[in-house]
Scaffold this active site. Structure first.
Site, PDB file in Angstrom:
ATOM      1  N   ASN A  88       0.929  -1.168   0.033  1.00  0.00           N
ATOM      2  CA  ASN A  88       0.188   0.006   0.107  1.00  0.00           C
ATOM      3  C   ASN A  88       0.823   1.295  -0.037  1.00  0.00           C
ATOM      4  OD1 ASN A  88      -2.315   1.734   0.889  1.00  0.00           O
ATOM      5  ND2 ASN A  88      -1.070   2.051   2.582  1.00  0.00           N
ATOM      6  N   TYR A 151       4.078   8.652 -11.379  1.00  0.00           N
ATOM      7  CA  TYR A 151       3.186   8.053 -10.544  1.00  0.00           C
ATOM      8  C   TYR A 151       2.331   7.023 -11.412  1.00  0.00           C
ATOM      9  CZ  TYR A 151      -0.564   7.271  -7.080  1.00  0.00           C
ATOM     10  OH  TYR A 151      -1.611   6.953  -6.593  1.00  0.00           O
TER      11      TYR A 151
HETATM   12  N1  NAP Z   1      -5.642   8.830  -2.100  1.00  0.00           N
HETATM   13  C1  NAP Z   1      -5.771   8.743  -3.200  1.00  0.00           C
HETATM   14  O1  NAP Z   1      -6.447   9.481  -3.710  1.00  0.00           O
HETATM   15  C2  NAP Z   1      -5.313   7.495  -3.913  1.00  0.00           C
HETATM   16  C3  NAP Z   1      -5.808   7.106  -5.112  1.00  0.00           C
HETATM   17  C4  NAP Z   1      -5.320   5.894  -5.667  1.00  0.00           C
HETATM   18  C5  NAP Z   1      -4.275   5.268  -5.247  1.00  0.00           C
HETATM   19  N2  NAP Z   1      -3.843   5.454  -3.960  1.00  0.00           N
HETATM   20  C6  NAP Z   1      -2.781   4.745  -3.141  1.00  0.00           C
HETATM   21  O2  NAP Z   1      -3.193   4.472  -2.169  1.00  0.00           O
HETATM   22  C7  NAP Z   1      -1.856   4.039  -1.417  1.00  0.00           C
HETATM   23  C8  NAP Z   1      -2.023   4.702  -0.001  1.00  0.00           C
HETATM   24  O3  NAP Z   1      -1.978   6.124  -0.039  1.00  0.00           O
HETATM   25  P1  NAP Z   1      -2.654   7.080   0.736  1.00  0.00           P
HETATM   26  O4  NAP Z   1      -3.686   7.915  -0.206  1.00  0.00           O
HETATM   27  O5  NAP Z   1      -3.421   6.370   1.831  1.00  0.00           O
HETATM   28  O6  NAP Z   1      -1.712   8.120   1.074  1.00  0.00           O
HETATM   29  P2  NAP Z   1      -0.978   8.205   2.274  1.00  0.00           P
HETATM   30  O7  NAP Z   1      -1.797   8.602   3.521  1.00  0.00           O
HETATM   31  O8  NAP Z   1       0.085   9.380   2.255  1.00  0.00           O
HETATM   32  O9  NAP Z   1      -0.281   6.941   2.737  1.00  0.00           O
HETATM   33  C9  NAP Z   1       0.897   6.609   2.084  1.00  0.00           C
HETATM   34  C10 NAP Z   1       1.648   5.834   3.223  1.00  0.00           C
HETATM   35  O10 NAP Z   1       2.759   5.321   2.535  1.00  0.00           O
HETATM   36  C11 NAP Z   1       3.783   5.463   3.664  1.00  0.00           C
HETATM   37  N3  NAP Z   1       5.232   5.707   2.875  1.00  0.00           N
HETATM   38  C12 NAP Z   1       5.450   6.704   1.808  1.00  0.00           C
HETATM   39  N4  NAP Z   1       6.630   6.196   1.374  1.00  0.00           N
HETATM   40  C13 NAP Z   1       7.167   5.101   1.881  1.00  0.00           C
HETATM   41  C14 NAP Z   1       8.548   4.379   2.084  1.00  0.00           C
HETATM   42  N5  NAP Z   1       9.582   4.679   1.436  1.00  0.00           N
HETATM   43  N6  NAP Z   1       8.477   3.054   2.921  1.00  0.00           N
HETATM   44  C15 NAP Z   1       7.461   3.107   3.785  1.00  0.00           C
HETATM   45  N7  NAP Z   1       6.245   3.558   3.780  1.00  0.00           N
HETATM   46  C16 NAP Z   1       6.188   4.859   2.835  1.00  0.00           C
HETATM   47  C17 NAP Z   1       3.746   6.862   4.430  1.00  0.00           C
HETATM   48  O11 NAP Z   1       3.880   6.671   5.507  1.00  0.00           O
HETATM   49  P3  NAP Z   1       5.468   7.444   5.863  1.00  0.00           P
HETATM   50  O12 NAP Z   1       5.821   8.818   5.275  1.00  0.00           O
HETATM   51  O13 NAP Z   1       5.296   7.818   7.267  1.00  0.00           O
HETATM   52  O14 NAP Z   1       6.676   6.479   5.696  1.00  0.00           O
HETATM   53  C18 NAP Z   1       2.050   6.688   4.337  1.00  0.00           C
HETATM   54  O15 NAP Z   1       1.713   6.008   5.667  1.00  0.00           O
HETATM   55  C19 NAP Z   1      -0.896   4.575  -2.157  1.00  0.00           C
HETATM   56  O16 NAP Z   1      -0.042   3.466  -2.802  1.00  0.00           O
HETATM   57  C20 NAP Z   1      -1.516   5.479  -3.469  1.00  0.00           C
HETATM   58  O17 NAP Z   1      -0.723   5.549  -4.426  1.00  0.00           O
HETATM   59  C21 NAP Z   1      -4.026   6.699  -3.380  1.00  0.00           C
END
Ligand code: NAP
Length: 249
Positions: A88, A151
């Site tokens: 994730n 991305y």
């Molecule tokens: N929100 C949307 O609209 C959306 C839409 C489509 C897909 N997604 C996908 O959903 C997934 C979750 O994203 P989210 O929207 O919930 O955003 P988010 O709250 O920013 O979650 C991303 C998480 O990944 C962790 N992370 C980032 N870089 C990392 C690294 N190098 N190693 C370990 N952990 C890492 C972050 O924690 P730390 O910074 O503390 O490491 C954070 O907890 C992502 O893959 C995103 O691309 C999101």
């Protein structure tokens, strides 16, 4: 066997479990009795979710070999195996062609694509029959998306990994599924360093969503749990789009 029983005691690893969709997934998996390990780079957010859900956590960067070894090591120490791996963790750093910085592109590839690829490869010897790998992806390859060269490419590539791994792992009884959220209320765009004006302009997409709203993270987390259930045992190699109809519009 009740639906909750089916996941009781299953060892679930969720990368990026401290915020957003990963946090909602940790709550839901823990809520059905799974043993959950969350990972991320920020101890504070992980500790908060752990305190709330009873999940274990490990501070680890999925983009590094050391971080991935720490995640697998923690899972083996805590559970002795991995039943469900949720890839994730992800970041986005929007930039149009002409303004893409190599180091920033590398960081996205390492976090969103090669990180989960090599984490899954390291975890694989510890995932048995009935195991499930869930990749969190995004928009499909059919349409471009301004500023999302890197991305979008990482996420489309992850969907290809889902299909390929589903074929490669079927004979071992391991399923692989992508869940592709639409626009979801999480810190991801704020973390991308977007200004208020850029965040406003991102909202232009809202008018294109047939359901006319963005998703709550829990609406995505429900699918993560659902595809991981043994009752979903005939599902593999597919991308489940949970996007309010955006992809169909
Ligand atoms: N929100 C949307 O609209 C959306 C839409 C489509 C897909 N997604 C996908 O959903 C997934 C979750 O994203 P989210 O929207 O919930 O955003 P988010 O709250 O920013 O979650 C991303 C998480 O990944 C962790 N992370 C980032 N870089 C990392 C690294 N190098 N190693 C370990 N952990 C890492 C972050 O924690 P730390 O910074 O503390 O490491 C954070 O907890 C992502 O893959 C995103 O691309 C999101």
């Amino acid at each position: 066997m009740s639906a909750a029983m089916a996941l009781t005691g299953r060892a679930v690893v969720i990368t990026g479990g401290g915020t957003g969709i990963g946090r909602a997934a940790a709550r839901r998996f823990a809520g059905v009795g799974a043993d959950v390990l969350i990972t991320g780079r920020t101890e504070r957010t992980l500790a908060d979710v752990a305190g709330e859900t009873g999940a274990r956590f490990v501070v680890a960067d999925v983009a590094t070999a050391e971080g991935r070894a720490a995640i697998v090591g923690a899972a083996l120490r805590e559970f002795g195996r991995i039943d469900v791996l949720v890839n994730n963790a992800g970041i986005t750093r929007p930039a149009p062609l002409g303004e893409i910085q190599p180091a920033v592109a590398e960081q996205q590839f390492a976090t969103n694509l090669t990180g989960p690829l090599f984490l899954t490869q390291s975890a694989l010897p510890h995932i048995g029959r009935g195991g499930v790998i869930v990749n969190i992806t995004s928009n499909g390859p059919e349409r471009g998306w301004h500023g999302a060269s890197i991305y979008g490419a990482t996420k489309v590539a992850m969907d290809f990994l889902t299909r390929t791994w589903a074929l490669e792992l079927a004979e071992r009884g391991i399923r692989v599924v992508s869940v592709a959220p639409g626009i979801t209320e999480t810190p991801i765009l704020t973390n991308a360093g977007l200004t208020a004006a850029q965040l406003d302009s991102a909202k232009q997409y809202l008018t294109r969503i047939p359901l006319a709203r963005i998703a709550d993270p829990d609406e995505i987390a429900w699918w993560l749990v659902t595809v991981a259930r043994p009752e979903a045992g005939y599902l593999t190699g597919q991308v489940i789009r949970v996007d309010g109809g955006l992809g169909a519009a």
